[in-house]
Design an enzyme around this catalytic site. Structure first.
Site, PDB file in Angstrom:
ATOM      1  N   LYS A 248      29.354  13.629  -6.318  1.00 26.10           N
ATOM      2  CA  LYS A 248      29.835  13.902  -7.670  1.00 26.10           C
ATOM      3  C   LYS A 248      28.830  14.774  -8.422  1.00 26.10           C
ATOM      4  O   LYS A 248      29.201  15.746  -9.087  1.00 26.10           O
ATOM      5  CB  LYS A 248      30.051  12.577  -8.420  1.00 26.10           C
ATOM      6  CG  LYS A 248      31.129  12.648  -9.471  1.00 26.10           C
ATOM      7  CD  LYS A 248      31.457  11.273 -10.028  1.00 26.10           C
ATOM      8  CE  LYS A 248      31.069  11.212 -11.492  1.00 26.10           C
ATOM      9  NZ  LYS A 248      30.686   9.894 -11.956  1.00 26.10           N
TER      10      LYS A 248
ATOM     11  N   LYS B 244      49.396  -0.366  -7.058  1.00 23.97           N
ATOM     12  CA  LYS B 244      48.516  -1.456  -6.659  1.00 23.97           C
ATOM     13  C   LYS B 244      47.838  -2.070  -7.894  1.00 23.97           C
ATOM     14  O   LYS B 244      47.374  -1.342  -8.772  1.00 23.97           O
ATOM     15  CB  LYS B 244      47.447  -0.872  -5.722  1.00 23.97           C
ATOM     16  CG  LYS B 244      46.418  -1.836  -5.205  1.00 23.97           C
ATOM     17  CD  LYS B 244      45.388  -1.048  -4.392  1.00 23.97           C
ATOM     18  CE  LYS B 244      44.058  -1.762  -4.313  1.00 23.97           C
ATOM     19  NZ  LYS B 244      43.844  -2.662  -3.270  1.00 23.97           N
TER      20      LYS B 244
ATOM     21  N   LYS C   2      42.063  -2.994 -11.803  1.00 20.83           N
ATOM     22  CA  LYS C   2      41.496  -2.813 -13.142  1.00 20.83           C
ATOM     23  C   LYS C   2      41.530  -1.350 -13.553  1.00 20.83           C
ATOM     24  O   LYS C   2      41.739  -1.024 -14.715  1.00 20.83           O
ATOM     25  CB  LYS C   2      40.051  -3.303 -13.182  1.00 20.83           C
ATOM     26  CG  LYS C   2      39.961  -4.752 -13.585  1.00 20.83           C
ATOM     27  CD  LYS C   2      38.560  -5.150 -13.991  1.00 20.83           C
ATOM     28  CE  LYS C   2      38.496  -6.677 -14.096  1.00 20.83           C
ATOM     29  NZ  LYS C   2      37.243  -7.257 -13.705  1.00 20.83           N
TER      30      LYS C   2
END
Ligand code: TRP
Length: 331
Positions: free
Chosen positions: A116, A200, A203
């Site tokens: 990243k 799915k 959170k």
């Protein structure tokens, strides 16, 4: 009783949802029925990202209450807080010295951050503290300190258990047979547990149903499940319905079959189906939820259980450290 030792850690990150319960907790509860099980709240593992002590402590109680209330076999389970065992810091330091740096470079979570950073054209190690970088060594210490044979984890943790095996192997190669090589067991995909929006339950999608939500909150959440626009009269495909897929996780086989037929025949609207789902989950979890609430109102009782667990865990940890000190330092 199987004589294999089961061990797993849970990070104190907050109230789990129904998807976690079905995917991770239920299989552990089953294993604890006939295995000696070490189960700890991994508060040290939370430190690389969480800096609020109060929050870590509170979530530690929540996870512990959850484990007890959800029905782990507490006769067979030693439940404790990771940071209460001083030997964990010792073993981590010892294992640092047999762990190649290159192994850490290959860890998925570290690599993901590096990638990243590279994409964003910033320093590759930006945002990487040593807690994150050495996370797998602490986890190997957890696993090896208590002579674990079986480590049930989610898919995302499989590499960490493999690293623990590797590290045990490096140690054994240098110092002679010392550690058992642990085996991961990866929670079988119980089929997709859908969340409120049909994706799915997770959170990160903000589509979860908290495990021990109070009845009224549970009901509100379930009423928000997204459905298609079929009329009550129309037949519906149960296997494409979030309502049905959640229902079958909590219902008996015959109840599930009955519910399936109601979908297929037509004549049942989604409102009715949601009410049935709510009633099923609400009654299935009511005893556990009451015990969870009772424990959370009595944190001293949770603390006592954790301290009793720590005493037992320490006895095993002591022996491991004595062995390692002898091999590494001749003491
Ligand atoms: N790293 C695990 C997680 O994030 C938690 C954990 C810490 C663990 N120590 C462990 C799991 C030892 C299994 C064994 O979920």
């Amino acid at each position: 009783m199987d004589d294999k030792i089961v061990l797993t850690g849970i990070k104190p990150t907050g109230m789990p949802h129904i998807g976690n319960y079905i995917g991770a907790l239920k299989p552990l509860i089953d294993l604890s029925q006939n295995h000696k099980t070490f189960m700890f709240i991994a508060d040290l593992h939370a430190l690389n990202a969480m800096h609020d002590a109060k929050e870590i402590k509170q979530h530690t109680y929540e996870e512990a209450a959850l484990v007890i209330a959800a029905g782990m076999n507490m006769e067979n389970t030693i439940l404790f807080r990771q940071s209460d065992i001083n030997e964990i810091y010792q073993l981590t330091e010892f294992l640092m010295n047999v762990t190649p740096k290159g192994l850490m470079n290959r860890a998925h979570s570290y690599k993901a951050l590096v990638e990243k950073n590279t994409e964003s054209n910033i320093d590759v190690d930006s945002g990487v503290n040593m807690g994150l970088y050495t996370y797998p060594i602490l986890m190997a210490a957890d696993i090896l300190l208590y002579n674990s044979d079986i480590v049930p984890v989610g898919k995302d943790q499989k590499q960490h258990v493999e690293f623990a095996r590797d590290i045990a192997g490096y140690f054994n190669n240098i110092y002679g047979e010392t550690f058992k090589l642990p085996e991961p067991i990866i929670g079988e995909e119980i089929g997709l547990i859908p969340g409120l929006d049909g994706r799915k339950m997770s959170k990160s999608y903000d589509n979860t149903i908290p495990l021990f939500a109070p009845s009224n909150e549970l009901k509100k959440k379930i009423m928000r499940i997204i459905t298609d626009s079929k009329t009550p009269e129309e037949p519906k495909n149960p296997d494409e319905s979030t309502i049905f897929l959640l229902y079958k996780q909590f219902a008996s086989e015959s109840e599930t079959e009955e519910f399936r037929q109601m979908f297929l025949k037509g004549g049942m609207g989604y409102g009715t189906a949601k009410t049935m789902l709510f009633e099923k989950i609400d009654s299935a979890l009511s005893k556990q939820r009451a015990e969870y609430d009772r424990l959370m109102a009595n944190p001293n009782e949770i603390e006592e259980i954790l301290q009793r667990g720590a005493e037992q865990a320490r006895r095993i940890a002591n022996r491991t450290i004595a062995k390692v000190k002898k091999k590494m330092l001749g003491l």
